[in-house]
Design an enzyme around this catalytic site. Structure first.
Site, PDB file in Angstrom:
ATOM      1  N   ILE A   1       4.462   0.549   1.110  1.00  0.00           N
ATOM      2  CA  ILE A   1       4.676  -0.851   0.525  1.00  0.00           C
ATOM      3  C   ILE A   1       4.502  -0.724  -1.031  1.00  0.00           C
ATOM      4  O   ILE A   1       3.124  -0.852  -1.456  1.00  0.00           O
ATOM      5  CB  ILE A   1       3.989  -1.932   1.485  1.00  0.00           C
ATOM      6  CG1 ILE A   1       4.272  -1.328   2.833  1.00  0.00           C
ATOM      7  CG2 ILE A   1       4.486  -3.068   1.006  1.00  0.00           C
ATOM      8  CD1 ILE A   1       5.840  -1.338   3.339  1.00  0.00           C
TER       9      ILE A   1
ATOM     10  N   GLU B   1      19.039  -5.368  -3.542  1.00  0.00           N
ATOM     11  CA  GLU B   1      18.083  -4.190  -3.851  1.00  0.00           C
ATOM     12  C   GLU B   1      18.835  -2.915  -4.343  1.00  0.00           C
ATOM     13  O   GLU B   1      18.004  -2.503  -5.279  1.00  0.00           O
ATOM     14  CB  GLU B   1      17.234  -4.162  -2.506  1.00  0.00           C
ATOM     15  CG  GLU B   1      16.208  -3.044  -2.559  1.00  0.00           C
ATOM     16  CD  GLU B   1      15.159  -2.975  -1.446  1.00  0.00           C
ATOM     17  OE1 GLU B   1      15.114  -4.028  -0.486  1.00  0.00           O
ATOM     18  OE2 GLU B   1      14.230  -1.973  -1.466  1.00  0.00           O
TER      19      GLU B   1
ATOM     20  N   GLU C   1      21.404   9.686   1.849  1.00  0.00           N
ATOM     21  CA  GLU C   1      22.362   9.884   3.082  1.00  0.00           C
ATOM     22  C   GLU C   1      22.670   8.692   3.714  1.00  0.00           C
ATOM     23  O   GLU C   1      23.730   8.520   4.215  1.00  0.00           O
ATOM     24  CB  GLU C   1      21.328  10.609   3.767  1.00  0.00           C
ATOM     25  CG  GLU C   1      21.089  12.055   3.129  1.00  0.00           C
ATOM     26  CD  GLU C   1      20.059  12.211   2.294  1.00  0.00           C
ATOM     27  OE1 GLU C   1      19.213  11.213   2.280  1.00  0.00           O
ATOM     28  OE2 GLU C   1      20.182  12.929   1.278  1.00  0.00           O
TER      29      GLU C   1
HETATM   30  C1  LIG Z   1       7.311   4.892  -3.604  1.00  0.00           C
HETATM   31  C2  LIG Z   1       8.034   4.397  -2.567  1.00  0.00           C
HETATM   32  C3  LIG Z   1       8.121   2.621  -2.367  1.00  0.00           C
HETATM   33  C4  LIG Z   1       8.524   2.405  -1.191  1.00  0.00           C
HETATM   34  N1  LIG Z   1       8.382   1.043  -1.101  1.00  0.00           N
HETATM   35  C5  LIG Z   1       8.835   0.491   0.024  1.00  0.00           C
HETATM   36  C6  LIG Z   1       8.579  -1.116   0.214  1.00  0.00           C
HETATM   37  O1  LIG Z   1       8.144  -1.852  -0.646  1.00  0.00           O
HETATM   38  N2  LIG Z   1       8.854  -1.540   1.596  1.00  0.00           N
HETATM   39  C7  LIG Z   1       9.303  -0.937   2.208  1.00  0.00           C
HETATM   40  O2  LIG Z   1       9.527  -1.304   3.496  1.00  0.00           O
HETATM   41  N3  LIG Z   1       9.577   0.377   2.405  1.00  0.00           N
HETATM   42  C8  LIG Z   1       9.330   1.105   0.996  1.00  0.00           C
HETATM   43  N4  LIG Z   1       9.536   2.581   1.128  1.00  0.00           N
HETATM   44  C9  LIG Z   1       9.981   3.168   2.118  1.00  0.00           C
HETATM   45  C10 LIG Z   1      11.374   3.712   1.896  1.00  0.00           C
HETATM   46  O3  LIG Z   1      12.243   2.689   1.990  1.00  0.00           O
HETATM   47  C11 LIG Z   1      11.647   4.806   3.040  1.00  0.00           C
HETATM   48  O4  LIG Z   1      10.685   5.724   2.666  1.00  0.00           O
HETATM   49  C12 LIG Z   1      13.090   5.214   3.373  1.00  0.00           C
HETATM   50  O5  LIG Z   1      13.870   4.059   3.794  1.00  0.00           O
HETATM   51  C13 LIG Z   1      13.311   6.430   4.075  1.00  0.00           C
HETATM   52  O6  LIG Z   1      12.486   6.206   5.291  1.00  0.00           O
HETATM   53  P1  LIG Z   1      11.543   7.219   5.909  1.00  0.00           P
HETATM   54  O7  LIG Z   1      10.711   7.694   4.586  1.00  0.00           O
HETATM   55  O8  LIG Z   1      11.038   6.864   7.074  1.00  0.00           O
HETATM   56  O9  LIG Z   1      12.684   8.607   5.949  1.00  0.00           O
HETATM   57  P2  LIG Z   1      13.378   9.035   7.324  1.00  0.00           P
HETATM   58  O10 LIG Z   1      14.053   7.995   7.697  1.00  0.00           O
HETATM   59  O11 LIG Z   1      12.305   9.575   8.322  1.00  0.00           O
HETATM   60  O12 LIG Z   1      14.298   9.968   6.846  1.00  0.00           O
HETATM   61  C14 LIG Z   1      14.117  11.452   6.481  1.00  0.00           C
HETATM   62  C15 LIG Z   1      15.413  12.111   6.186  1.00  0.00           C
HETATM   63  O13 LIG Z   1      16.417  12.075   7.103  1.00  0.00           O
HETATM   64  C16 LIG Z   1      17.359  11.413   6.735  1.00  0.00           C
HETATM   65  N5  LIG Z   1      18.230  10.623   7.615  1.00  0.00           N
HETATM   66  C17 LIG Z   1      17.601   9.663   8.344  1.00  0.00           C
HETATM   67  N6  LIG Z   1      18.783   9.203   9.047  1.00  0.00           N
HETATM   68  C18 LIG Z   1      19.901   9.629   8.931  1.00  0.00           C
HETATM   69  C19 LIG Z   1      21.230   9.778   9.122  1.00  0.00           C
HETATM   70  N7  LIG Z   1      21.542   8.655  10.196  1.00  0.00           N
HETATM   71  N8  LIG Z   1      22.084  10.580   8.905  1.00  0.00           N
HETATM   72  C20 LIG Z   1      21.719  11.452   7.728  1.00  0.00           C
HETATM   73  N9  LIG Z   1      20.460  11.413   7.523  1.00  0.00           N
HETATM   74  C21 LIG Z   1      19.584  10.764   7.743  1.00  0.00           C
HETATM   75  C22 LIG Z   1      16.995  10.592   5.408  1.00  0.00           C
HETATM   76  O14 LIG Z   1      18.133  10.355   4.475  1.00  0.00           O
HETATM   77  C23 LIG Z   1      16.044  11.659   4.774  1.00  0.00           C
HETATM   78  O15 LIG Z   1      16.390  12.397   4.020  1.00  0.00           O
HETATM   79  C24 LIG Z   1       9.013   3.221  -0.180  1.00  0.00           C
HETATM   80  C25 LIG Z   1       9.133   4.416  -0.230  1.00  0.00           C
HETATM   81  C26 LIG Z   1       8.595   5.089  -1.439  1.00  0.00           C
HETATM   82  C27 LIG Z   1       8.698   6.642  -1.301  1.00  0.00           C
END
Ligand SMILES: Cc1cc2nc3c(=O)[nH]c(=O)nc-3n(C[C@H](O)[C@H](O)[C@H](O)COP(=O)(O)OP(=O)(O)OC[C@H]3O[C@@H](n4cnc5c(N)ncnc54)[C@H](O)[C@@H]3O)c2cc1C
Length: 388
Positions: free
Chosen positions: A158, A245, A370
């Site tokens: 976050i 965003e 993605e």
């Molecule tokens: C520095 C930083 C700041 C952030 N700030 C915030 C914030 O303020 N608030 C907040 O809520 N979140 C925040 N995030 C979270 C960020 O939005 C998520 O990390 C992001 O949405 C990906 O989710 P995940 O990490 O769970 O990856 P996952 O959803 O587990 O994805 C892993 C991989 O699988 C791929 N994948 C998943 N689903 C599919 C699909 N259907 N088709 C193809 N590929 C797919 C993804 O593209 C990725 O490559 C932040 C993240 C970081 C690193």
């Protein structure tokens, strides 16, 4: 020279005064903030005093009543200093607009003035340890109990997680809803609410001065008045607000790319190898010519996208294209620009090293690239009946 065709004299003056302020107050301190892994709250207060926080907020809540075009300028000027200032854009153009759009008058009166002065720093908490891209799969629950919701769960990654004192939290008010997204709601949860604690500040590859944290909720009783909008509409609100965003992230990547190009052009002109400037090698020229071309393409795309967004047009498909293409292109450009700096590019004292570390996350957050492509494909009619 205005950067965009839609810029007026007012925009130019706004940009000039913000740039001067940042050159004086942020640029000389930025390296220390990176080492401290935090931007001081006093900097937020300074921004607020000068009108650089949420200038779009209605004057009756303390804002300047301007539009998103001023947010564009703030986002660009902050990114010019460094990606660690991303939290300001998140507050201005991502979280506060939810309160403006869906908040009750009482919520607006209570929260917006502090958001404008910098007394309130906001965060948005959607992601959980077990789910990010699949937002409807969140497991944090908020179960109604009289005049309160009882919140249990955990959020991670976050932005503004440490400095923030007001979190907009995505919760399941109906954990059994089908389809799943109908059970999602948004709650405004203040720092200090019993049962709401912050976890550790996360140790990231880049954006070191940006405070990213875990948030925990354990039998956290949140007044029902803190529900934002209607129960069960949270997913819909997020899908709507994620467009701006994504535009904000595309703009940051574009600004970073322009900065990397400028840094590298300067460097290759000043560095000699084999008796001539590195700039004289055809490989250098071709690489930088390609990056300069991509930079112009990104700028033109964004200019039209910002104009469409300001006109209230639907930008879902195009903003997904801009977010994925510009952030991926910037990531490639960062590697090429570092390479052209030789060994110095790998040294922390050269800004290109920081850019190289900071860029990759832009293709991950605000919806991964993605996920952007799945949206584009869906809107091209590729995932309907018959598609495999
Ligand atoms: C520095 C930083 C700041 C952030 N700030 C915030 C914030 O303020 N608030 C907040 O809520 N979140 C925040 N995030 C979270 C960020 O939005 C998520 O990390 C992001 O949405 C990906 O989710 P995940 O990490 O769970 O990856 P996952 O959803 O587990 O994805 C892993 C991989 O699988 C791929 N994948 C998943 N689903 C599919 C699909 N259907 N088709 C193809 N590929 C797919 C993804 O593209 C990725 O490559 C932040 C993240 C970081 C690193």
């Amino acid at each position: 020279m205005p950067r965009y065709r839609w810029e007026t004299e007012e925009h130019e003056l706004f940009r000039e005064s913000l740039r001067k302020f940042l050159q004086k107050e942020a640029e000389p301190r930025y390296d220390q903030w990176e080492k401290d892994r935090l931007i001081p709250k006093s900097f937020w207060k300074q921004l607020g005093e000068l009108g650089f926080l949420c200038p779009q907020v209605d004057e009756k809540y303390g804002g300047l009543g301007l539009d998103f075009s001023f947010g564009v300028i703030i986002g660009e000027e902050m990114e010019r200093i460094g990606a660690g200032l991303t939290g300001v854009g998140l507050h201005n153009d991502i979280v506060v607009p939810y309160i403006e759009a869906y908040g009750t008058d009482a919520q607006k009166k209570k929260y917006l003035p502090g958001c404008v002065t910098g007394d309130r720093i906001t965060a948005i908490a959607m992601t959980e340890p077990g789910t990010g891209s699949d937002l409807a799969g969140i497991r944090t629950t908020a179960i109604r109990d009289g005049d309160h919701y009882v919140v249990n769960g955990q959020k991670t990654f976050i932005t503004n997680g440490i400095n923030g004192n007001l979190a907009l939290v995505a919760v399941k008010t109906d954990p059994d809803a089908e389809p799943r997204h109908r059970g999602v709601s948004l709650l405004l949860i203040e720092e200090g609410t019993p049962g709401f604690t912050k976890g550790r500040k996360l140790d990231k590859v880049g954006m070191h001065s940006q405070d990213t944290a875990e948030l925990y909720f354990e039998d956290c009783r949140v007044p029902a008045d803190n529900l934002l909008g209607e129960e069960g509409k949270g997913f819909h609100y997020m899908m709507e607000k994620l467009q701006q965003e994504r535009l904000v992230v595309a703009l940051a990547a574009q600004t970073a790319m322009e900065d990397m190009l400028r840094l590298t052009v300067d460097y290759v002109k000043s560095r000699d190898a084999f008796g001539r400037p590195v700039a004289a090698f055809q490989n250098t020229q071709f690489k930088l010519a390609e990056i300069a071309t991509e930079t112009e393409l990104g700028k033109a795309f964004l200019e039209s996208l910002i104009a469409d967004h300001l006109d209230g047009k639907d930008i879902v498909t195009k903003v997904s294209m801009a977010k994925s293409w510009i952030t991926d292109t910037a990531k490639r450009a960062a590697a090429d620009c570092m390479q052209l700096h030789g060994g110095y590019g790998y040294m922390e004292e050269y800004k290109i090293a920081r850019r190289y570390r900071d860029i990759p996350v832009m293709s991950i957050y605000a919806g991964t690239n993605e996920i952007m492509k799945t949206i584009i494909a869906k809107n091209m009619g590729l995932s309907g009946a018959g598609a495999r």
